[in-house]
Write an enzyme that holds these catalytic residues in place. Structure first.
Site, PDB file in Angstrom:
ATOM      1  CE  LYS A  14       9.112 -18.947  18.455  1.00 34.33           C
ATOM      2  NZ  LYS A  14       9.028 -19.243  17.010  1.00 34.33           N
TER       3      LYS A  14
ATOM      4  CB  VAL B  47       9.190 -22.940  22.501  1.00 33.51           C
ATOM      5  CG1 VAL B  47      10.457 -23.340  21.730  1.00 33.51           C
ATOM      6  CG2 VAL B  47       9.494 -21.815  23.469  1.00 33.51           C
TER       7      VAL B  47
ATOM      8  CD  GLU C 180       4.556 -28.166  24.809  1.00 40.27           C
ATOM      9  OE1 GLU C 180       5.595 -27.879  24.174  1.00 40.27           O
ATOM     10  OE2 GLU C 180       4.552 -28.877  25.829  1.00 40.27           O
TER      11      GLU C 180
ATOM     12  N   GLY D 150       1.708 -21.803  12.591  1.00 37.09           N
ATOM     13  CA  GLY D 150       0.483 -22.131  11.870  1.00 37.09           C
ATOM     14  C   GLY D 150      -0.686 -22.303  12.813  1.00 37.09           C
TER      15      GLY D 150
ATOM     16  CB  THR E  43      -3.664 -16.915  12.702  1.00 38.88           C
ATOM     17  OG1 THR E  43      -3.679 -15.860  11.727  1.00 38.88           O
ATOM     18  CG2 THR E  43      -3.314 -18.222  12.013  1.00 38.88           C
TER      19      THR E  43
END
Length: 439
Positions: free
Chosen positions: A205, A132, A129, A302, A13
């Protein structure tokens, strides 16, 4: 320099999203960087399936060495997830003199100290980056934007699956199991949602955020972790009655020279900004001594939001390559020689307010017996709500405490839960309602 050549591990994804972002924003990236970013090779176990994007089949491979042994490839992007294979890839990339970009929070939470040490010794950059907050640039904020601040606390909604579930339970009054099935049907939860709903993903995280915030290694096994699977609509309704919402928070703060690092369901005032972050969105509140409270909000997962952060790291590292400069910003926000090992507070010693829900017999003296045991352990009650039973079952008593020590509350509940007047194990939810939780 015409192009910075990149090798990509993982065409799932996020990997597919990265290819899309680099292609659709090719012009703006070139204008900002002064060069192209070219994916020279993509390695994945599956190079047959259609991902819905145009890819030159000549750059696809199933062989890791096609990236790791190619001297033209300057940046390795690791997007395969997991820890074992990813660890081997990143180690090899560093030893081969290649910079690394990864979105792998589990890898960094478990093996970050080793990898950062290897990279620092080799003069290699690691961009993370996307590990989290998805598209929220929280790593860069901690490393650069708030570099002049002593970070005092961080409160984060950093898992969209759990936030979606709690939002739907709050809005619809639905049971946890039903909403989890709904989340899975919408693609918001994995087939095995354990890491999300039990707080493990959030703990990964939080360990990264705390490490950057305080300049101290935060071992994952020292992050207290509790998930949302035991939260019920009853608890959510009582929270609303007191003016609170329940959120799964990652919380880290420093006091008395000790770091707190914990993930658990938390009641926060419903009129705060953090409480308004619903659905699959993430939000991270950071309090610095100079800047005060700040809140960063957006899509925490996403394909395109996460790919945006990955691409941002690639651009930043490419700028350093083009300029021929050394590491400008320390990998862990503090210079290696200035990092220290701060003590981590045991969960037993954490101070908090508490929501306690008791299921008891409907008879005189119940409230006084329970409150007496709490008082014996130094726990003061700020408010009480009691509802009569609607059937022959137990009645509910809800208490909100003043600030108390975790071990004292647990010791008191070990006494109340064995009383003949208490029918079920007491529900405990921690409360954060000071200025630091206001968002």
């Amino acid at each position: 320099m015409d192009a910075i050549k990149v090798g990509l591990f993982g065409l799932g994804t996020i990997g597919t999203g990265l290819v899309k972002v680099l292609e659709q924003n090719r012009d703006v990236i070139r204008r900002r960087l002064g060069a192209e970013i070219e994916i020279k090779k993509i390695v994945d176990l599956d190079i047959i399936s259609d991902r819905g994007i145009r890819i030159d089949k000549r750059i696809l491979s199933t062989r890791a060495e096609d990236i790791l042994n190619d001297p033209e490839i300057r940046i390795v992007v690791e997007l395969i997830g997991g820890t074992d294979a990813a660890l081997a890839i990143v180690r090899k990339a560093i030893s081969s003199g290649k910079h690394v970009v990864t979105a792998n929070k589990a890898l960094l939470a478990v093996h970050g100290e080793e990898l950062f040490a290897l990279a620092s010794s080799a003069g290699i950059r690691i961009g993370f980056e996307a590990s989290v907050g998805g598209g929220i640039p929280i790593i860069r904020i901690l490393k650069e934007g708030l570099a002049a601040n002593r970070i005092e606390s961080i409160y984060g909604i950093v898992n969209g699956t759990s936030n979606y579930i709690l939002t739907r339970m709050t809005d619809a009054g639905s049971e946890f199991g039903a909403v989890l099935k709904e989340a899975m049907s919408h693609g918001y939860a994995e087939a095995d949602p354990t890491y999300d709903i039990e707080g493990i993903d959030s703990a990964h995280k939080l360990a990264i955020l705390a490490t950057l915030a305080f300049g101290s290694p935060i071992p994952l096994d020292r992050v207290y972790t509790e998930g949302i699977s035991k939260i019920t609509p009853v608890d959510i309704e009582y929270a609303r009655g007191f003016g609170y919402k329940i959120k799964l928070l990652g919380i880290t703060k420093i006091s008395g020279g000790e770091v707190e690092a914990r993930v658990h369901p938390t009641m926060i005032p419903e009129d705060t900004l953090l409480a308004q972050v619903d659905g699959v969105l993430n939000a991270i509140y950071v309090n610095g001594d100079a800047v005060g409270p700040t809140l960063y909000y957006g899509r925490g997962a996403g394909a395109l939001p996460t790919a945006s952060s990955v691409a941002g790291d690639m651009i930043e590292i490419s700028r350093d390559i083009i300029q021929g400069g050394a590491e400008r910003v320390p990998l862990c926000a503090f210079r290696k020689e200035d990092r220290i090992q701060l003590p981590i507070r045991n969960m037993d010693d954490v101070m908090s307010r508490y929501f306690l829900r008791f299921a008891t017999a409907d008879q005189p003296g119940v409230l006084s017996r329970i409150s007496g045991i709490l008082a014996d352990h130094g726990i003061s009650i700020s408010s009480v709500m009691q509802k009569g039973r609607k059937s022959d079952g137990p009645v509910t008593i809800v208490m909100m405490t003043h600030m108390a020590r975790e071990k004292d509350v647990k010791a008191a509940l070990s006494k109340t839960d064995v009383l003949d007047i208490v029918a079920e194990k007491t529900v405990l939810i921690r409360i954060e309602d000071g200025e630091e939780a206001a968002g």
